[in-house]
Motif scaffolding. Structure first.
Motif, short mmCIF file in Angstrom:
data_model
loop_
_atom_site.label_atom_id
_atom_site.label_comp_id
_atom_site.label_asym_id
_atom_site.label_seq_id
_atom_site.Cartn_x
_atom_site.Cartn_y
_atom_site.Cartn_z
N LYS A 125 0.80 -1.22 0.00
CA LYS A 125 0.00 0.00 0.00
C LYS A 125 0.84 1.28 0.00
O LYS A 125 0.36 2.33 -0.37
CB LYS A 125 -0.95 0.01 1.20
N TYR A 126 2.12 1.18 0.48
CA TYR A 126 2.92 2.41 0.44
C TYR A 126 3.24 2.79 -1.01
O TYR A 126 3.70 3.88 -1.28
CB TYR A 126 4.27 2.24 1.15
N LYS A 127 3.06 1.84 -1.90
CA LYS A 127 3.26 2.09 -3.33
C LYS A 127 4.64 2.68 -3.64
O LYS A 127 4.76 3.57 -4.47
CB LYS A 127 2.18 3.03 -3.87
N GLY A 128 5.66 2.25 -2.95
CA GLY A 128 7.01 2.71 -3.28
C GLY A 128 7.31 4.13 -2.83
O GLY A 128 8.34 4.70 -3.20
N ILE A 129 6.43 4.73 -2.01
CA ILE A 129 6.65 6.13 -1.59
C ILE A 129 7.96 6.27 -0.82
O ILE A 129 8.73 7.21 -1.04
CB ILE A 129 5.47 6.61 -0.70
N MET A 130 8.22 5.31 0.07
CA MET A 130 9.43 5.43 0.89
C MET A 130 10.69 5.34 0.02
O MET A 130 11.63 6.12 0.17
CB MET A 130 9.44 4.34 1.96
N GLU A 131 10.69 4.38 -0.89
CA GLU A 131 11.86 4.20 -1.76
C GLU A 131 12.07 5.44 -2.63
O GLU A 131 13.20 5.90 -2.83
CB GLU A 131 11.68 2.98 -2.68
N PHE A 132 10.95 6.00 -3.11
CA PHE A 132 11.01 7.18 -3.97
C PHE A 132 11.66 8.35 -3.21
O PHE A 132 12.58 9.02 -3.70
CB PHE A 132 9.58 7.55 -4.40
N GLU A 133 11.20 8.58 -2.00
CA GLU A 133 11.73 9.71 -1.24
C GLU A 133 13.17 9.49 -0.79
O GLU A 133 13.91 10.45 -0.58
CB GLU A 133 10.81 10.03 -0.03
N VAL A 134 13.58 8.23 -0.64
CA VAL A 134 14.99 7.97 -0.32
C VAL A 134 15.86 8.35 -1.52
O VAL A 134 16.92 8.98 -1.37
CB VAL A 134 15.21 6.50 0.09
N LYS A 135 15.39 8.01 -2.72
CA LYS A 135 16.18 8.36 -3.91
C LYS A 135 16.34 9.88 -4.01
O LYS A 135 17.41 10.38 -4.31
CB LYS A 135 15.48 7.84 -5.17
N ARG A 136 15.28 10.60 -3.71
CA ARG A 136 15.37 12.07 -3.74
C ARG A 136 16.40 12.56 -2.70
O ARG A 136 17.25 13.39 -2.99
CB ARG A 136 14.00 12.69 -3.43
N LEU A 137 16.31 12.00 -1.49
CA LEU A 137 17.22 12.44 -0.42
C LEU A 137 18.68 12.18 -0.79
O LEU A 137 19.54 13.05 -0.63
CB LEU A 137 16.88 11.70 0.89
N LEU A 138 18.98 10.98 -1.31
CA LEU A 138 20.37 10.65 -1.64
C LEU A 138 20.89 11.62 -2.69
O LEU A 138 22.03 12.09 -2.62
CB LEU A 138 20.46 9.20 -2.15
N PHE A 139 20.04 11.95 -3.65
CA PHE A 139 20.42 12.88 -4.71
C PHE A 139 20.72 14.26 -4.10
O PHE A 139 21.74 14.89 -4.41
CB PHE A 139 19.27 12.97 -5.73
N ILE A 140 19.86 14.72 -3.21
CA ILE A 140 20.06 16.05 -2.59
C ILE A 140 21.34 16.06 -1.76
O ILE A 140 22.10 17.03 -1.77
CB ILE A 140 18.84 16.41 -1.71
N LEU A 141 21.61 14.96 -1.07
CA LEU A 141 22.80 14.92 -0.20
C LEU A 141 24.10 15.02 -1.01
O LEU A 141 25.13 15.44 -0.48
CB LEU A 141 22.80 13.65 0.65
N LEU A 142 24.06 14.64 -2.29
CA LEU A 142 25.27 14.77 -3.12
C LEU A 142 25.71 16.22 -3.22
O LEU A 142 26.90 16.52 -3.27
CB LEU A 142 25.00 14.24 -4.54
N SER A 143 24.73 17.14 -3.24
CA SER A 143 25.11 18.54 -3.47
C SER A 143 24.92 19.42 -2.23
O SER A 143 25.42 20.53 -2.18
CB SER A 143 24.30 19.11 -4.63
N ASP A 144 24.16 18.95 -1.23
CA ASP A 144 23.88 19.84 -0.09
C ASP A 144 23.93 19.06 1.23
O ASP A 144 23.00 19.12 2.03
CB ASP A 144 22.48 20.47 -0.30
N SER A 145 25.04 18.37 1.44
CA SER A 145 25.10 17.50 2.62
C SER A 145 25.26 18.29 3.93
O SER A 145 25.02 17.77 5.00
CB SER A 145 26.22 16.47 2.49
N GLU A 146 25.67 19.57 3.82
CA GLU A 146 25.80 20.37 5.05
C GLU A 146 24.48 20.42 5.82
O GLU A 146 24.45 20.42 7.04
CB GLU A 146 26.18 21.82 4.70
#
Ligand code: HEM
Length: 509
Positions: A125-146
């Motif tokens: 039922k989560y329909k991949g929401i958690m995995e999706f948001e983790v991918k976004r977070l990892l991408f953001i951390l590449l450029s703004d880890s501070e």
């Protein structure tokens, strides 16, 4: 006073001596569970004290918590009022904060309602929401880890906002809303939580109540806007499956009493998953930085099981090392160290002692997690206690255990946390994704090269998180870095396409 105290305070139990009215509050440091735990080593698994005019019984023994809060749940399941919130118990129609409600009809209704939503949030039922948001977070951390702390909490907020309203865009407001409520209800929040008579001053002399009225107004308006926005979309057939849609579809058949209750129930359910997931994730990162051998073990497991991709919920059963590290994070730095207080509804007797009606019972998780017989060497981080025979907490099958579900951190009896499965799922995907992507390390001083230390201290709210700290997220390889980017771009394009297709289908009906 001594005579009054004898007649009215829990007797037959040991406890620190008392001072009228403020009792022991003056003794408490900001992280007051440390003092409560110190007293538990002195006075035992159940002791009494008196603070801010109330009787308290502090429990640090799991079997005693079980005897009182589970077996006698009928009388031990009310909540104390939070002095600086208006009608926190919802005895007078506020209906706002499920976890803080008294044991009344509103609580029965909302608990049943929330239970049905949260148990439906199974992996499918989560329909991949958690995995999706983790991918976004990892991408953001590449450029703004501070700003990792914000991004992690915002990620947790995005998951909750999508589950509740199918819209991650207002996650920063939900995070702020969660912080506002958390600080308002915590003992280290407004002074009126400790010096309660101040709360009853007339409004023109009472800055605390005035500011709470503003905070509450903003929060209620925010939640109501979310529900109204969801309703507009739903009426146009443009709302994808989410908790708000379920609520709207039920209409008059909903157990909730219309939108006044509905907007709070939905808002609160979204709000409660922000810091409860965001806080432990940051503590997990500290555990990995300080115990790099466990970071390597998590990474080896993930690489072996997931063959180059970040973990999903389907990998759950095959990642016992990751689950052990998450569970040990909870044990090592309990996310809700004081537990959430229960209030006793009738006089009671236990082990020869008297506990009067109205006593506040604190299940002191911090101390329970330091029980040396159950958790040898409790001050140190030992995930192997969940993985190797010979430790008292080892349990098989490892496809199922270790699990954080059922830990005392989630509370007791009929008030126990409803978000245990969601928390477990969110943390496996989030912590697993971080390990898949990065080596996490201490930051070093650019001039001296010395390690910048991380404080063991946490914030002092009811739900804690580490004090601000600095760290480094180093992509595990150039190839991994490229995969983080391509994973996110693909996921984002797919999400945009699915949303467009849904809207197109809606408009053609
Ligand atoms: C680290 C994660 C979490 C921890 C440690 C935690 C802990 C707790 C605790 C200690 C209580 C009070 C239990 C008691 O009175 O004995 C509670 C209640 C509750 N929790 Fe959680 N929680 C977490 C995450 C969540 C999440 C993610 C959700 C939902 C999305 C959630 C929903 C609730 C609700 C609705 C209640 C109120 C239950 C009631 O009063 O009947 N929790 N939680």
């Amino acid at each position: 006073y001594r005579r009054w105290n004898k007649a009215n305070s829990p007797w037959g139990f040991p406890g620190p001596g008392l001072i009228p009215y403020i009792g022991h509050v003056h003794d408490l440091p900001e992280c007051f569970w440390l003092k409560l735990a110190e007293w538990s080593y002195k006075y035992g698994g159940i002791y009494k004290t008196r603070m801010i005019g109330w009787n308290f019984v502090i429990i640090s023994d799991e079997s005693i918590a079980n005897d009182l809060l589970v077996k006698r749940a009928k009388i031990y399941s009310d909540r104390p009022a939070v002095p600086s919130l208006i009608d926190s118990k919802s005895n007078h129609g506020m209906l706002s904060y499920l976890p803080l409600m008294g044991r009344n009809q509103a609580w029965v209704r909302q608990r049943k309602w929330a239970h049905s939503y949260l148990t439906q949030s199974s992996a499918i039922k989560y329909k991949g929401i958690m995995e999706f948001e983790v991918k976004r977070l990892l991408f953001i951390l590449l450029s703004d880890s501070e700003k990792f702390s914000f991004h992690i909490e915002n990620q947790a907020s995005k998951v909750m906002c999508t589950l509740a309203f199918d819209d991650p865009s207002f996650s920063p407001q939900m995070r702020m809303s969660a912080w506002g409520l958390l600080t308002q209800m915590s003992p280290n929040g407004p002074i009126t939580n400790v010096l309660t008579p101040l709360w009853h001053l007339p409004l023109f002399l009472n800055p605390w109540k005035r500011s709470e009225l503003v905070r509450r107004g903003i929060q209620q308006a925010f939640w109501m806007d979310l529900l109204n926005g969801a309703r507009e979309k739903w009426q146009a057939g443009q709302l994808r499956p989410c908790w708000a849609r379920q609520y709207l579809e039920l209409g008059d058949k909903s157990p909730l009493l219309g939108d006044f209750e509905g907007h709070s129930a939905l808002g609160m359910l979204a709000l409660v998953g922000v810091f409860t997931v965001g806080g432990p994730t940051q503590t997990y990162l500290i555990a990995m930085i300080q115990n790099p051998e466990w970071m390597v073990k998590c990474q080896e497991e993930i690489d072996r099981i997931c063959e180059g991709r970040p973990p999903t919920l389907h990998d759950y059963g095959n990642l016992p090392v990751l689950r052990a590290c998450i569970k040990e994070t909870f044990r090592w730095r309990s996310p809700v160290p004081t537990g959430v207080a229960h209030e006793l509804e009738a006089d009671d007797y236990y082990r020869g002692g008297f506990i009067p009606k109205g006593t506040r019972v604190i299940p002191l998780d911090w101390a329970m997690m330091r029980n040396k017989a159950k958790y040898p060497d409790p001050e140190n981080y030992h995930p192997e206690r969940w993985l190797e025979p010979g430790w008292p907490t080892y349990k098989v099958p490892l496809t199922e255990f270790p699990t954080i579900k059922g830990m005392s951190s989630f509370g007791w009896g009929i008030r126990a946390c409803l978000g245990q499965t969601l928390t477990q799922d969110a943390l496996v995907v989030l912590c697993g994704g971080l390990m898949w992507a990065f080596n996490v390390k201490h930051k070093t001083d650019p001039v001296t090269g010395a390690i910048i230390p991380i404080s063991p201290k946490t914030t002092a709210e009811v739900i804690t998180k580490p004090l601000p700290f600095e760290m480094v997220f180093e992509p595990r390889s150039e190839e991994r870095k490229a995969t983080i980017v391509s994973n996110w771009l693909e996921a984002e394009a797919k999400d945009t396409k699915e949303r467009h297709e849904f809207l197109r289908a809606a408009s053609s009906h």
